[in-house]
Write a protein that holds these residues in place. Structure first.
Motif, PDB file in Angstrom:
ATOM      1  N   LEU A 183      10.848  48.912  43.935  1.00  0.00           N
ATOM      2  CA  LEU A 183      10.751  49.162  45.416  1.00  0.00           C
ATOM      3  C   LEU A 183      10.642  50.893  45.849  1.00  0.00           C
ATOM      4  O   LEU A 183      10.054  51.065  46.994  1.00  0.00           O
ATOM      5  N   LEU A 184      11.225  51.579  44.725  1.00  0.00           N
ATOM      6  CA  LEU A 184      11.127  52.913  45.258  1.00  0.00           C
ATOM      7  C   LEU A 184      10.149  53.720  44.337  1.00  0.00           C
ATOM      8  O   LEU A 184       9.482  54.940  44.769  1.00  0.00           O
ATOM      9  N   GLN A 252      16.073  54.348  53.502  1.00  0.00           N
ATOM     10  CA  GLN A 252      15.506  53.153  54.268  1.00  0.00           C
ATOM     11  C   GLN A 252      15.243  51.980  53.510  1.00  0.00           C
ATOM     12  O   GLN A 252      15.453  50.844  53.889  1.00  0.00           O
ATOM     13  N   VAL A 253      14.777  52.027  52.186  1.00  0.00           N
ATOM     14  CA  VAL A 253      14.481  51.028  51.200  1.00  0.00           C
ATOM     15  C   VAL A 253      15.820  50.157  50.873  1.00  0.00           C
ATOM     16  O   VAL A 253      16.245  49.175  50.908  1.00  0.00           O
ATOM     17  N   ILE A 254      16.972  51.298  50.739  1.00  0.00           N
ATOM     18  CA  ILE A 254      18.139  50.776  50.144  1.00  0.00           C
ATOM     19  C   ILE A 254      18.850  49.839  51.361  1.00  0.00           C
ATOM     20  O   ILE A 254      19.385  48.840  51.204  1.00  0.00           O
ATOM     21  N   THR A 311       9.611  39.494  52.412  1.00  0.00           N
ATOM     22  CA  THR A 311       8.824  40.443  51.620  1.00  0.00           C
ATOM     23  C   THR A 311       7.976  41.352  52.266  1.00  0.00           C
ATOM     24  O   THR A 311       7.871  42.753  51.788  1.00  0.00           O
ATOM     25  N   THR A 312       7.446  41.062  53.440  1.00  0.00           N
ATOM     26  CA  THR A 312       6.902  42.005  54.580  1.00  0.00           C
ATOM     27  C   THR A 312       7.828  42.942  54.951  1.00  0.00           C
ATOM     28  O   THR A 312       7.591  44.262  54.852  1.00  0.00           O
ATOM     29  N   SER A 318       9.168  50.207  52.105  1.00  0.00           N
ATOM     30  CA  SER A 318       9.142  50.743  50.726  1.00  0.00           C
ATOM     31  C   SER A 318       7.555  51.332  50.684  1.00  0.00           C
ATOM     32  O   SER A 318       7.110  51.925  49.612  1.00  0.00           O
ATOM     33  N   GLU A 319       6.766  51.218  51.896  1.00  0.00           N
ATOM     34  CA  GLU A 319       5.544  51.705  51.602  1.00  0.00           C
ATOM     35  C   GLU A 319       5.301  52.988  51.078  1.00  0.00           C
ATOM     36  O   GLU A 319       6.037  54.247  51.366  1.00  0.00           O
TER      37      GLU A 319
END
Length: 341
Positions: A183-184, A252-254, A311-312, A318-319
């Motif tokens: 994801l990162l 943000q991802v975490i 998922t979205t 993670s974009e």
């Protein structure tokens, strides 16, 4: 445990693969054997190693495990790699026929097997023509030393060239790519994922937990300490921690992973692994555990599937940070537009 085909082959492997980079370094032989036993107990059948992992010790540990468990060799699919230095000589490194012949024969001895199911080029070698490497793979397959060939850490044009050459020359095809993917770190989606889908190559993601970041073990603006890969070597840990800590996207991802994990009642690691396992073209996700307890937690992700909404949510959080062209909005618009004069 779920199962999938190994790339475009008919060989079946578990959707989670036991990575063994920790064997002989962070995990003792006893712990390593316990991990292998647990992996089989939980339905796993795919094991990945490399000659440079603990300078051959990882392969030796697997070899002794196989030797003391009659019949297990026929139950597992074993992958290893060659490319990086295993000695001080000029031909102890690279993807030349000379280097790979020595590397593969040594791996077979350490693993105590006659055949490796998947043999992989660990990284691109600019000094060796890729045709030489591909012909070596083909000869090794015909000699019964390997069943399939794969590559690791190639970029888009390198993988596409290798895949096309095997077709043009009638050689053993490239069936897998082993890249870093999580994801990162999603940059393989710029080119590599499309190549893999187009050429029927299975993706075997390594570091799916981003070195522990996606487990929630690290905190914002807190230098890692204690029993973690970054905490046990403060100087090296700080060098690795600081750049990622400085990126807002990291946290943000975490936070997104933590939110889903809490709502599901599962660990953050399981959420991150489930996301990776269900990405396009992914065959099997490579786990890297120090202990049996860590492995148990990871294996719980085997049958976890996230909803479309979850998922979205993770996709958006993670974009990858990209510019406008060629992978950003302008490039996407041009690729999608009609042919206009």
């Amino acid at each position: 445990m779920e199962f999938r085909t190994l790339g475009g082959t008919g060989t079946i492997v578990s959707s989670l693969c036991l990575g063994t980079m920790t064997f002989g370094s962070e995990s003792s032989e006893e712990t390593s054997h316990a991990q292998l036993d647990r992996f089989l107990e939980r339905g796993g059948n795919f094991i990945d190693t490399a000659n440079v992992y603990s300078r051959g010790v990882s392969e030796e540990i697997i070899g002794r495990w196989l030797a003391t468990r009659p019949g297990v060799r026929d139950q597992v699919v074993i992958a290893t790699k060659g490319r990086f230095p295993m000695g001080g000589g000029p031909n102890d490194v690279g993807l030349s026929r000379t280097s790979l012949t020595r590397a593969l024969d040594a791996s077979l001895r350490r693993l105590q097997v006659e055949t490796v199911d998947l043999y992989q080029a660990h990284a691109w070698d600019a000094l060796t023509p890729i045709e030489e490497t591909l012909r070596f793979f083909d000869d090794a397959a015909k000699a019964g030393k390997i069943r399939y060939a794969g590559v690791s850490n190639f970029i888009g044009w390198q993988l596409q060239k290798a895949a096309m050459l095997t077709g043009f020359l009638g050689l053993t095809p490239i069936v897998t790519l082993q890249p870093q993917y999580n994801l990162l770190v999603r940059e393989i989606e710029f080119e590599l994922t499309a190549v893999c889908q187009n050429e029927n190559i299975g993706i075997l993601p390594w570091s799916p937990l981003a070195g522990g970041w996606l487990t929630g073990k690290y905190r914002r603006d807190e230098v890692p300490t204690g029993a973690s890969r970054l905490g046990e070597d403060p100087e090296r840990g700080m060098e690795a921690y600081a750049p990622r800590n400085a990126q807002q996207r990291t946290w943000q991802v975490i936070d997104a992973v933590r939110g889903i994990a809490e709502s599901r009642g599962v660990s953050m690691a399981q959420v991150a692994l489930a996301w990776t396992a269900d990405r396009p073209a992914v065959t099997s996700v490579i786990l890297g555990a120090r202990t049996v307890e860590q492995l148990d937690d990871n294996l719980a992700a085997a049958e976890l599937h996230l909803s479309v909404e979850e998922t979205t949510f993770l996709d958006d959080a993670s974009e990858p940070l990209i510019g406008d062209y060629p992978y950003g909005p302008q490039g996407r618009q041009q690729r999608a537009s009609g042919r206009e004069l």
